[in-house]
Design an enzyme around this catalytic site. Structure first.
Site, mmCIF file in Angstrom:
data_model
loop_
_atom_site.group_PDB
_atom_site.id
_atom_site.type_symbol
_atom_site.label_atom_id
_atom_site.label_comp_id
_atom_site.label_asym_id
_atom_site.label_seq_id
_atom_site.Cartn_x
_atom_site.Cartn_y
_atom_site.Cartn_z
ATOM 1 N N ASN A 83 -35.209 9.244 -32.066
ATOM 2 C CA ASN A 83 -35.135 10.272 -33.109
ATOM 3 C C ASN A 83 -35.349 11.696 -32.590
ATOM 4 O O ASN A 83 -35.838 12.569 -33.298
ATOM 5 C CB ASN A 83 -36.084 9.916 -34.265
ATOM 6 C CG ASN A 83 -37.517 9.732 -33.814
ATOM 7 O OD1 ASN A 83 -37.849 9.988 -32.661
ATOM 8 N ND2 ASN A 83 -38.376 9.310 -34.729
ATOM 9 N N TYR B 218 -49.304 7.767 -27.371
ATOM 10 C CA TYR B 218 -49.004 6.925 -28.534
ATOM 11 C C TYR B 218 -50.066 5.853 -28.771
ATOM 12 O O TYR B 218 -49.768 4.829 -29.379
ATOM 13 C CB TYR B 218 -47.627 6.285 -28.355
ATOM 14 C CG TYR B 218 -46.484 7.254 -28.627
ATOM 15 C CD1 TYR B 218 -46.327 7.844 -29.893
ATOM 16 C CD2 TYR B 218 -45.560 7.568 -27.640
ATOM 17 C CE1 TYR B 218 -45.286 8.733 -30.147
ATOM 18 C CE2 TYR B 218 -44.507 8.459 -27.898
ATOM 19 C CZ TYR B 218 -44.377 9.037 -29.156
ATOM 20 O OH TYR B 218 -43.347 9.918 -29.424
ATOM 21 N N HIS C 177 -40.543 14.877 -31.191
ATOM 22 C CA HIS C 177 -41.902 14.571 -31.643
ATOM 23 C C HIS C 177 -42.566 15.872 -32.073
ATOM 24 O O HIS C 177 -42.342 16.914 -31.462
ATOM 25 C CB HIS C 177 -42.726 13.961 -30.493
ATOM 26 C CG HIS C 177 -44.195 13.942 -30.790
ATOM 27 N ND1 HIS C 177 -44.766 12.944 -31.554
ATOM 28 C CD2 HIS C 177 -45.186 14.817 -30.494
ATOM 29 C CE1 HIS C 177 -46.055 13.218 -31.690
ATOM 30 N NE2 HIS C 177 -46.341 14.335 -31.060
ATOM 31 N N LYS D 239 -37.476 14.530 -27.046
ATOM 32 C CA LYS D 239 -37.565 13.217 -26.393
ATOM 33 C C LYS D 239 -36.381 13.024 -25.425
ATOM 34 O O LYS D 239 -35.419 13.803 -25.448
ATOM 35 C CB LYS D 239 -37.590 12.128 -27.470
ATOM 36 C CG LYS D 239 -38.855 12.176 -28.346
ATOM 37 C CD LYS D 239 -38.844 11.055 -29.377
ATOM 38 C CE LYS D 239 -40.102 11.054 -30.221
ATOM 39 N NZ LYS D 239 -40.106 9.951 -31.208
ATOM 40 N N GLU E 236 -52.862 16.738 -28.426
ATOM 41 C CA GLU E 236 -51.587 16.629 -27.708
ATOM 42 C C GLU E 236 -51.333 17.844 -26.814
ATOM 43 O O GLU E 236 -50.842 17.690 -25.692
ATOM 44 C CB GLU E 236 -50.446 16.400 -28.712
ATOM 45 C CG GLU E 236 -50.572 15.015 -29.341
ATOM 46 C CD GLU E 236 -49.668 14.782 -30.541
ATOM 47 O OE1 GLU E 236 -48.855 15.670 -30.878
ATOM 48 O OE2 GLU E 236 -49.787 13.701 -31.158
HETATM 49 P P1 IDP Z 1 -43.457 10.469 -36.115
HETATM 50 O O1 IDP Z 1 -42.818 10.618 -34.747
HETATM 51 O O2 IDP Z 1 -42.506 10.850 -37.207
HETATM 52 O O3 IDP Z 1 -44.799 11.136 -36.224
HETATM 53 P P2 IDP Z 1 -44.823 7.886 -35.917
HETATM 54 O O4 IDP Z 1 -45.049 6.971 -37.063
HETATM 55 O O5 IDP Z 1 -46.010 8.592 -35.334
HETATM 56 O O6 IDP Z 1 -43.676 8.903 -36.328
HETATM 57 O O7 IDP Z 1 -44.134 7.003 -34.774
HETATM 58 C C1 IDP Z 1 -44.005 7.502 -33.463
HETATM 59 C C2 IDP Z 1 -42.626 7.186 -32.952
HETATM 60 O O8 IDP Z 1 -42.497 5.767 -32.810
HETATM 61 C C3 IDP Z 1 -41.490 7.575 -33.889
HETATM 62 O O9 IDP Z 1 -41.077 8.903 -33.731
HETATM 63 C C4 IDP Z 1 -40.386 6.596 -33.513
HETATM 64 O O10 IDP Z 1 -39.652 7.070 -32.388
HETATM 65 C C5 IDP Z 1 -41.180 5.368 -33.107
HETATM 66 N N1 IDP Z 1 -41.209 4.404 -34.228
HETATM 67 C C6 IDP Z 1 -41.957 4.487 -35.342
HETATM 68 N N2 IDP Z 1 -41.747 3.432 -36.148
HETATM 69 C C7 IDP Z 1 -40.829 2.663 -35.506
HETATM 70 C C8 IDP Z 1 -40.189 1.427 -35.830
HETATM 71 O O11 IDP Z 1 -40.430 0.803 -36.873
HETATM 72 N N3 IDP Z 1 -39.289 0.965 -34.912
HETATM 73 C C9 IDP Z 1 -39.005 1.603 -33.741
HETATM 74 N N4 IDP Z 1 -39.589 2.773 -33.416
HETATM 75 C C10 IDP Z 1 -40.478 3.298 -34.275
#
Ligand code: IDP
Length: 145
Positions: A112, A49, A115, A9, A126
């Protein structure tokens, strides 16, 4: 052979973590079969997303993921979809175990660093969002370029 989609990212790219992240997958034994540095459009971000479009963090997520270049890659190898998710770690870096990419390299859930596709269906979807067939090594069309 199984393939997955992984993307460093914008925070990971700007912090200079691309090579560290790629290196972890290569050292594990997975092969890189496609890669590109790109700036995501808002359209691509919203499509990528779309499962989160009703979530309160959706707009922030789209703004963040389009805030700078990302490094998209396709990795190939036995069990790579589930194993890459394990190597990536929990969504919230505070819950990601040390040794995982998020556990070692990130602090915030919203930034984080990486992805990774969460299922075989997501991987197919994807990969096709980011890559044409002829951009992937091993596919017939790519071998005659
Ligand atoms: P993943 O990336 O671990 O598969 P997902 O639940 O698919 O997680 O969420 C996609 C992305 O959205 C996450 O990697 C994170 O960057 C963001 N995200 C998920 N939940 C939250 C939240 O509660 N607050 C802010 N960002 C979030």
């Amino acid at each position: 052979m199984e393939r997955t989609f992984v993307m460093v990212k914008p925070d990971g790219v700007s912090r200079g973590l691309t090579s560290e992240i790629l290196s972890r997958f290569e050292k594990k034994g997975y092969s890189l079969v496609g890669a590109k540095l790109l700036q995501m459009s808002e359209d691509l971000a919203q499509t990528h997303y779309e499962e989160h479009k009703e979530r309160p963090f959706f707009n922030t997520l789209v703004a963040f993921i389009t805030s700078g270049p990302v490094f998209a890659m396709v990795l190939e190898g036995e069990g790579v979809i589930a194993e890459a998710r394990k190597m990536i770690g929990a969504t919230d870096p505070k819950e990601a175990v040390p040794g995982s990419i998020r556990g070692d390299l990130a602090i915030k859930k919203s930034e984080n660093v990486i992805h990774g596709s969460d299922s075989p269906e997501s991987a197919v979807r994807e990969i096709s969002l980011y890559f044409n067939e002829d951009e992937l090594i091993g596919n017939k069309a790519a071998q005659n370029v």
